[in-house]
Motif scaffolding. Structure first.
Motif, PDB file in Angstrom:
ATOM      1  N   ASN A   1       0.847  -1.192   0.000  1.00 35.85           N
ATOM      2  CA  ASN A   1       0.000   0.000   0.000  1.00 35.85           C
ATOM      3  C   ASN A   1       0.884   1.244   0.000  1.00 35.85           C
ATOM      4  O   ASN A   1       1.610   1.491   0.948  1.00 35.85           O
ATOM      5  N   ALA A   2       0.843   1.987  -1.080  1.00 37.24           N
ATOM      6  CA  ALA A   2       1.669   3.182  -1.224  1.00 37.24           C
ATOM      7  C   ALA A   2       0.921   4.191  -2.085  1.00 37.24           C
ATOM      8  O   ALA A   2      -0.147   3.904  -2.603  1.00 37.24           O
ATOM      9  N   ILE A   3       1.500   5.338  -2.240  1.00 39.24           N
ATOM     10  CA  ILE A   3       0.936   6.437  -3.022  1.00 39.24           C
ATOM     11  C   ILE A   3      -0.470   6.781  -2.510  1.00 39.24           C
ATOM     12  O   ILE A   3      -1.473   6.205  -2.907  1.00 39.24           O
ATOM     13  N   ILE A   4      -0.508   7.741  -1.619  1.00 39.54           N
ATOM     14  CA  ILE A   4      -1.721   8.149  -0.911  1.00 39.54           C
ATOM     15  C   ILE A   4      -2.411   9.285  -1.668  1.00 39.54           C
ATOM     16  O   ILE A   4      -1.751  10.121  -2.284  1.00 39.54           O
ATOM     17  N   ALA A   5      -3.741   9.304  -1.616  1.00 40.58           N
ATOM     18  CA  ALA A   5      -4.526  10.386  -2.222  1.00 40.58           C
ATOM     19  C   ALA A   5      -5.613  10.838  -1.256  1.00 40.58           C
ATOM     20  O   ALA A   5      -6.122  10.047  -0.468  1.00 40.58           O
ATOM     21  N   LYS A   6      -5.960  12.120  -1.347  1.00 43.72           N
ATOM     22  CA  LYS A   6      -7.144  12.634  -0.656  1.00 43.72           C
ATOM     23  C   LYS A   6      -8.361  12.272  -1.499  1.00 43.72           C
ATOM     24  O   LYS A   6      -8.294  12.269  -2.731  1.00 43.72           O
ATOM     25  N   VAL A   7      -9.484  11.988  -0.839  1.00 47.01           N
ATOM     26  CA  VAL A   7     -10.700  11.581  -1.532  1.00 47.01           C
ATOM     27  C   VAL A   7     -11.830  12.517  -1.127  1.00 47.01           C
ATOM     28  O   VAL A   7     -12.092  12.709   0.054  1.00 47.01           O
ATOM     29  N   TYR A   8     -12.496  13.110  -2.115  1.00 52.40           N
ATOM     30  CA  TYR A   8     -13.610  14.029  -1.852  1.00 52.40           C
ATOM     31  C   TYR A   8     -14.459  14.154  -3.118  1.00 52.40           C
ATOM     32  O   TYR A   8     -14.039  13.744  -4.197  1.00 52.40           O
ATOM     33  N   LYS A   9     -15.641  14.736  -2.970  1.00 52.86           N
ATOM     34  CA  LYS A   9     -16.516  14.967  -4.118  1.00 52.86           C
ATOM     35  C   LYS A   9     -16.318  16.385  -4.642  1.00 52.86           C
ATOM     36  O   LYS A   9     -16.172  17.327  -3.863  1.00 52.86           O
ATOM     37  N   ALA A  10     -16.309  16.513  -5.972  1.00 54.29           N
ATOM     38  CA  ALA A  10     -16.121  17.803  -6.641  1.00 54.29           C
ATOM     39  C   ALA A  10     -16.560  17.651  -8.097  1.00 54.29           C
ATOM     40  O   ALA A  10     -16.774  16.535  -8.569  1.00 54.29           O
ATOM     41  N   PRO A  11     -16.674  18.763  -8.837  1.00 55.29           N
ATOM     42  CA  PRO A  11     -17.038  18.665 -10.251  1.00 55.29           C
ATOM     43  C   PRO A  11     -15.966  17.933 -11.072  1.00 55.29           C
ATOM     44  O   PRO A  11     -14.773  18.114 -10.857  1.00 55.29           O
ATOM     45  N   SER A  12     -16.439  17.128 -12.018  1.00 57.17           N
ATOM     46  CA  SER A  12     -15.553  16.381 -12.908  1.00 57.17           C
ATOM     47  C   SER A  12     -14.946  17.318 -13.948  1.00 57.17           C
ATOM     48  O   SER A  12     -15.614  18.222 -14.452  1.00 57.17           O
ATOM     49  N   TRP A  13     -13.697  17.075 -14.292  1.00 57.20           N
ATOM     50  CA  TRP A  13     -13.070  17.808 -15.387  1.00 57.20           C
ATOM     51  C   TRP A  13     -13.637  17.357 -16.730  1.00 57.20           C
ATOM     52  O   TRP A  13     -13.505  18.070 -17.715  1.00 57.20           O
ATOM     53  N   LEU A  14     -14.263  16.188 -16.781  1.00 56.96           N
ATOM     54  CA  LEU A  14     -14.805  15.686 -18.041  1.00 56.96           C
ATOM     55  C   LEU A  14     -16.120  16.376 -18.406  1.00 56.96           C
ATOM     56  O   LEU A  14     -16.311  16.816 -19.528  1.00 56.96           O
ATOM     57  N   ASP A  15     -17.041  16.470 -17.426  1.00 62.24           N
ATOM     58  CA  ASP A  15     -18.374  16.985 -17.760  1.00 62.24           C
ATOM     59  C   ASP A  15     -18.926  18.008 -16.757  1.00 62.24           C
ATOM     60  O   ASP A  15     -20.049  18.471 -16.921  1.00 62.24           O
ATOM     61  N   GLY A  16     -18.161  18.348 -15.718  1.00 65.61           N
ATOM     62  CA  GLY A  16     -18.610  19.345 -14.760  1.00 65.61           C
ATOM     63  C   GLY A  16     -19.601  18.860 -13.716  1.00 65.61           C
ATOM     64  O   GLY A  16     -19.941  19.589 -12.793  1.00 65.61           O
TER      65      GLY A  16
END
Length: 149
Positions: free
Chosen positions: A86-101
């Motif tokens: 288990n490596a490479i950590i990311a924050k996880v949250y909801k936000a508008p998509s860069w694909l379709d907003g």
């Protein structure tokens, strides 16, 4: 958990789709809940070609096996290498998509990883226990992936 689609998808179907079909599934899907627990990942490279499934197998074997989410803490760790470390950590949250907003779940590496600092993933629930993701490198789309819980 249910996806925003009337159709149920599986990983094999996703690997057979073209880029446009993958984009259509993603944009037609609701965001779904932020997942929790371990997911098996499949990289979708060269979508719509005979090579997609073979490339995915090689990547799973030698590089990336999936992600482990901690929904409560708002973080995830990638499972990488043949040993599933288990490596490479990311924050996880909801936000508008860069694909379709429209709203999506963002996997944001900008503040948590030196290696993947320029990477942003977006996921949406497309079937029960199955998320479809898009990978961006500094706003440029790279590949798609699936996460099966």
């Amino acid at each position: 958990m249910t996806g925003g689609n009337a159709m149920a998808y599986d990983v094999a179907q996703l690997l057979a789709m073209t880029q446009k079909e993958l984009d259509d599934v993603f944009t037609a899907s609701e965001v779904g809940p932020i997942p929790d627990g371990q997911a098996d990942g499949t990289a979708i490279i060269a979508p719509g070609t005979a090579y997609s499934a073979e490339i995915a197998k090689i990547i799973n074997l030698f590089a990336w096996q999936g992600k482990v989410f901690d929904a409560k803490a708002g973080f995830l760790k990638n499972r990488i290498t043949p040993f599933g470390l288990n490596a490479i950590i990311a924050k996880v949250y909801k936000a508008p998509s860069w694909l379709d907003g429209k709203e999506c779940i963002v996997l944001d590496y900008s503040d948590t990883s030196v290696v993947a600092h320029w990477v942003r993933d977006e996921i949406r629930l497309i079937s029960p226990q199955l998320y479809l993701g898009k990978v961006y490198w500094d706003h440029k789309r790279l590949i798609d992936f699936s996460l099966q819980f």
